[in-house]
Design a protein around this motif. Structure first.
Motif, PDB file in Angstrom:
ATOM      1  N   ALA A  86       3.116  27.948  -2.741  1.00  0.00           N
ATOM      2  CA  ALA A  86       3.874  27.661  -1.527  1.00  0.00           C
ATOM      3  C   ALA A  86       3.537  26.263  -1.030  1.00  0.00           C
ATOM      4  N   PRO A  87       4.550  25.498  -0.641  1.00  0.00           N
ATOM      5  CA  PRO A  87       4.327  24.138  -0.146  1.00  0.00           C
ATOM      6  C   PRO A  87       3.923  24.143   1.326  1.00  0.00           C
ATOM      7  N   SER A  88       3.621  22.979   1.819  1.00  0.00           N
ATOM      8  CA  SER A  88       3.384  22.807   3.249  1.00  0.00           C
ATOM      9  C   SER A  88       4.743  22.831   3.941  1.00  0.00           C
ATOM     10  N   LEU A  89       4.909  23.740   4.892  1.00  0.00           N
ATOM     11  CA  LEU A  89       6.170  23.908   5.610  1.00  0.00           C
ATOM     12  C   LEU A  89       5.944  23.657   7.093  1.00  0.00           C
ATOM     13  N   PRO A  90       7.026  23.533   7.887  1.00  0.00           N
ATOM     14  CA  PRO A  90       6.839  23.283   9.318  1.00  0.00           C
ATOM     15  C   PRO A  90       5.905  24.310   9.964  1.00  0.00           C
ATOM     16  N   SER A  91       5.017  23.833  10.819  1.00  0.00           N
ATOM     17  CA  SER A  91       4.063  24.730  11.475  1.00  0.00           C
ATOM     18  C   SER A  91       4.538  25.152  12.852  1.00  0.00           C
ATOM     19  N   THR A  92       5.652  24.579  13.315  1.00  0.00           N
ATOM     20  CA  THR A  92       6.208  24.972  14.602  1.00  0.00           C
ATOM     21  C   THR A  92       7.615  25.515  14.378  1.00  0.00           C
ATOM     22  N   GLY A  93       8.146  26.174  15.363  1.00  0.00           N
ATOM     23  CA  GLY A  93       9.456  26.781  15.221  1.00  0.00           C
ATOM     24  C   GLY A  93       9.337  28.096  14.475  1.00  0.00           C
ATOM     25  N   THR A  94      10.468  28.594  13.983  1.00  0.00           N
ATOM     26  CA  THR A  94      10.481  29.897  13.328  1.00  0.00           C
ATOM     27  C   THR A  94      11.381  29.880  12.106  1.00  0.00           C
ATOM     28  N   LEU A  95      10.843  30.283  10.980  1.00  0.00           N
ATOM     29  CA  LEU A  95      11.629  30.469   9.767  1.00  0.00           C
ATOM     30  C   LEU A  95      12.451  31.735   9.947  1.00  0.00           C
TER      31      LEU A  95
END
Length: 186
Positions: A86-95
């Motif tokens: 798994a890559p580094s993905l946004p840490s804020t908001g919601t998938l």
């Protein structure tokens, strides 16, 4: 065994290309005991997509309070696929949603807490970010007048590779946006 055609999911409104197969592992409607139940430590599971080989892509909100973006892949038996990085993905908001394109690429959609507020992220089948879509494999959708209530809710990939994202954008209602495979709004 019994198979059914692709069906429309309630959450994302998209078809998943998985066949449902009847087995003799128990009475109809019983839990499949051969499948390893996957549980997250914090956060929650937001969406699933089944790859052509039966592996399952799981879209997660790994942070407390169901925030952040996370992804993992399970093998068809429910065990974690250790070959998926798994890559580094946004840490804020919601998938919010995930789909698998006919090319095998994985497309994620969700909201972020800055910028335009809604984004698509495309990954290669291995889990690495696809830089063609945009910096860090990400395309921020230029909705303008972003509010903290703007949310992506569903993602789909057309046969020509164009990405569709739908969601809500108060106070006007909803939106559907389309991105070409090279990261340009169309």
């Amino acid at each position: 065994g019994l198979t059914t055609p692709p069906r429309t999911g309630a959450g994302g409104g998209k078809s998943h290309d998985a066949d449902l197969k009847a087995t003799d592992k128990g009475a109809p409607g019983e839990l499949d005991q051969s499948f390893n139940i996957y549980a997250t430590g914090t956060g929650g599971v937001r969406a699933l997509a089944v790859e052509p080989d039966g592996d399952i892509v799981v879209a997660l909100t790994p942070g407390t309070g169901n925030s952040g973006w996370g992804i993992t892949r399970l093998k068809a038996d429910g065990s974690v696929d250790s070959s998926f990085t798994a890559p580094s993905l946004p840490s804020t908001g919601t998938l919010m949603d995930v789909t698998v394109a006919s090319t095998g690429q994985i497309v994620l959609a969700g909201d972020v807490s800055s910028g335009d507020g809604v984004a698509a992220v495309r990954l290669n089948a291995s889990g690495s970010l696809d830089p063609v879509l945009g910096p860090n494999g990400t395309y921020a959708i230029p909705l303008g007048n972003f509010s903290s209530s703007t949310q992506a809710r569903a993602v789909a990939v057309q046969g020509d590779g164009k990405i569709l994202i739908a969601g809500i954008k108060p106070p006007s209602g909803g939106f559907v946006a389309r991105i070409d495979p090279n990261g340009q709004a169309v």
